[in-house]
Design a protein around this motif. Structure first.
Motif, short mmCIF file in Angstrom:
data_model
loop_
_atom_site.label_atom_id
_atom_site.label_comp_id
_atom_site.label_asym_id
_atom_site.label_seq_id
_atom_site.Cartn_x
_atom_site.Cartn_y
_atom_site.Cartn_z
N ALA A 155 -61.38 -95.12 -16.47
CA ALA A 155 -61.77 -93.87 -15.81
C ALA A 155 -60.57 -93.32 -15.07
N GLN A 156 -60.37 -92.02 -15.18
CA GLN A 156 -59.23 -91.37 -14.52
C GLN A 156 -57.89 -92.03 -14.90
N ARG A 157 -57.80 -92.43 -16.17
CA ARG A 157 -56.59 -93.08 -16.70
C ARG A 157 -56.28 -94.41 -16.03
N LYS A 158 -57.24 -94.97 -15.32
CA LYS A 158 -57.06 -96.29 -14.72
C LYS A 158 -58.07 -97.23 -15.35
N THR A 195 -56.95 -87.45 -27.58
CA THR A 195 -57.44 -88.04 -26.33
C THR A 195 -56.35 -88.05 -25.26
N GLY A 196 -55.28 -87.29 -25.49
CA GLY A 196 -54.19 -87.18 -24.53
C GLY A 196 -54.42 -86.07 -23.53
N PRO A 197 -53.37 -85.68 -22.81
CA PRO A 197 -53.51 -84.70 -21.72
C PRO A 197 -53.96 -83.31 -22.17
N ASP A 198 -53.56 -82.87 -23.38
CA ASP A 198 -53.89 -81.51 -23.83
C ASP A 198 -54.65 -81.57 -25.14
N LYS A 199 -55.95 -81.86 -25.04
CA LYS A 199 -56.75 -82.07 -26.24
C LYS A 199 -56.92 -80.78 -27.06
N HIS A 200 -56.99 -79.62 -26.39
CA HIS A 200 -57.23 -78.37 -27.11
C HIS A 200 -56.02 -77.99 -27.97
N ILE A 248 -65.68 -84.78 -24.81
CA ILE A 248 -64.91 -85.73 -24.00
C ILE A 248 -64.19 -85.00 -22.87
N THR A 249 -63.89 -85.77 -21.84
CA THR A 249 -63.14 -85.23 -20.72
C THR A 249 -61.75 -85.82 -20.70
N THR A 250 -60.84 -85.13 -20.08
CA THR A 250 -59.47 -85.63 -19.91
C THR A 250 -59.17 -85.62 -18.42
N PRO A 251 -58.86 -86.70 -17.75
CA PRO A 251 -58.68 -88.02 -18.34
C PRO A 251 -59.99 -88.67 -18.81
N LEU A 252 -59.85 -89.59 -19.75
CA LEU A 252 -60.99 -90.18 -20.43
C LEU A 252 -61.81 -91.10 -19.54
N THR A 253 -63.10 -91.16 -19.87
CA THR A 253 -63.96 -92.22 -19.38
C THR A 253 -64.37 -93.02 -20.61
N GLY A 294 -68.75 -89.28 -23.22
CA GLY A 294 -68.55 -87.85 -23.10
C GLY A 294 -69.38 -87.24 -21.99
N LYS A 295 -69.40 -85.92 -21.93
CA LYS A 295 -70.15 -85.24 -20.87
C LYS A 295 -71.64 -85.52 -20.97
N ALA A 296 -72.16 -85.54 -22.19
CA ALA A 296 -73.58 -85.85 -22.38
C ALA A 296 -73.80 -86.67 -23.63
#
Length: 267
Positions: A89-92, A161-166, A191-196, A222-224
């Motif tokens: 989570a949060q790249r940790k 899944t990196g910093p700029d997914k779009h 998905i969110t960046t940073p990944l969970t 992901g979000k849902a």
């Protein structure tokens, strides 16, 4: 005994392991790996004195271990099933270690920025399995509305899944067909960046073949939605991405066989 909870250093765990004739503590590095012989001996004496002070070890020539603590360390033998649970989570990332015997399960957590390990008896294997499932904050949707599954080149998966997914999505679309692009777009939106993300890995020692066997379950939250990520063996490194429901993820964790006993030729 279910409330048993102790914090020990790596040297203390290794000292107790050697008294119990455990050659390898599964999933734990040798705390003396880079020490000289003199430093090793000093560390062992320090560990012994600390264990006596904590009343885990009796001050006798035999160094008898208090029974409940012997049970904790004994569960870390290679003959039992070892499970590493990873949260991202949060790249940790944080890692929790579980040691399964046929009748009980031990949880070992490395305390951040220390050489200390918290060791807890978490109950029966079934109770530990439920704890692993609950440890992930998963969307409550039981299943996706429509099946979504597609395959990505491993390098493209890393970009997506990196910093700029779009930007990554636009850059790789031309390499995939329409069906895969639908999945790519749904995955990127979810998905969110940073990944969970999470990973559950089961490792067992095969006595007959004298080697380790492991099974790994990796998923992204992901979000849902939940996304199962499965490496594909072949000439090229590829990743299969599948949208799954919460119950399917729990079934996948069950299918790892975390508290099955080690048998000859187990895979």
């Amino acid at each position: 005994m279910k409330t048993l909870d102790v914090t020990l250093s790596g040297a203390e765990i290794q000292f107790l392991g050697e008294l119990l004739q455990i050659e390898l503590i599964v999933g734990m590095k040798d705390p003396h790996e880079h020490l000289s012989q003199q430093e090793r001996e000093a560390s062992f004496l320090e560990a012994r004195d600390s264990l006596i002070e904590k009343q885990i070890l009796f001050e006798r020539d035999t160094y008898e271990i208090e029974r409940s603590y012997a049970v904790l360390i004994d569960a870390m033998r290679p003959q039992f099933t070892y499970c590493r649970v990873q949260h991202i989570a949060q790249r940790k990332q944080s890692i929790t270690h579980y040691h399964f015997t046929p009748i009980l399960a031990i949880k070992r957590t490395e305390l951040p920025d220390t050489n200390l390990h918290r060791i807890q008896l978490v109950g029966t294997p079934a109770e530990a399995l439920e704890e692993i499932k609950r440890s992930f904050s998963m969307p409550q949707d039981d299943a996706a509305d429509t099946p979504v599954s597609f395959t990505l080149e491993e390098a493209d998966f890393r970009r997506l899944t990196g910093p700029d997914k779009h930007a990554a999505l636009e850059g790789i679309k031309s390499s995939y067909g329409n069906e895969a692009i639908v999945g790519l777009e749904a995955f990127t939106a979810s998905i969110t960046t940073p990944l969970t993300a999470g990973q559950v890995e089961r490792i067992v020692w095969d006595e007959k073949e004298s080697k380790w066997h492991d099974r790994i379950l990796h998923f992204i939250i992901g979000k849902a939605e939940l996304w199962k990520v499965s490496p594909i063996m072949g000439e090229r490194e590829q990743m299969k991405i599948t949208r799954i429901g919460k119950s399917e993820l729990e079934r996948s964790i069950d299918e790892l066989g975390l508290f099955s006993t080690v048998t000859s030729g187990a895979h």
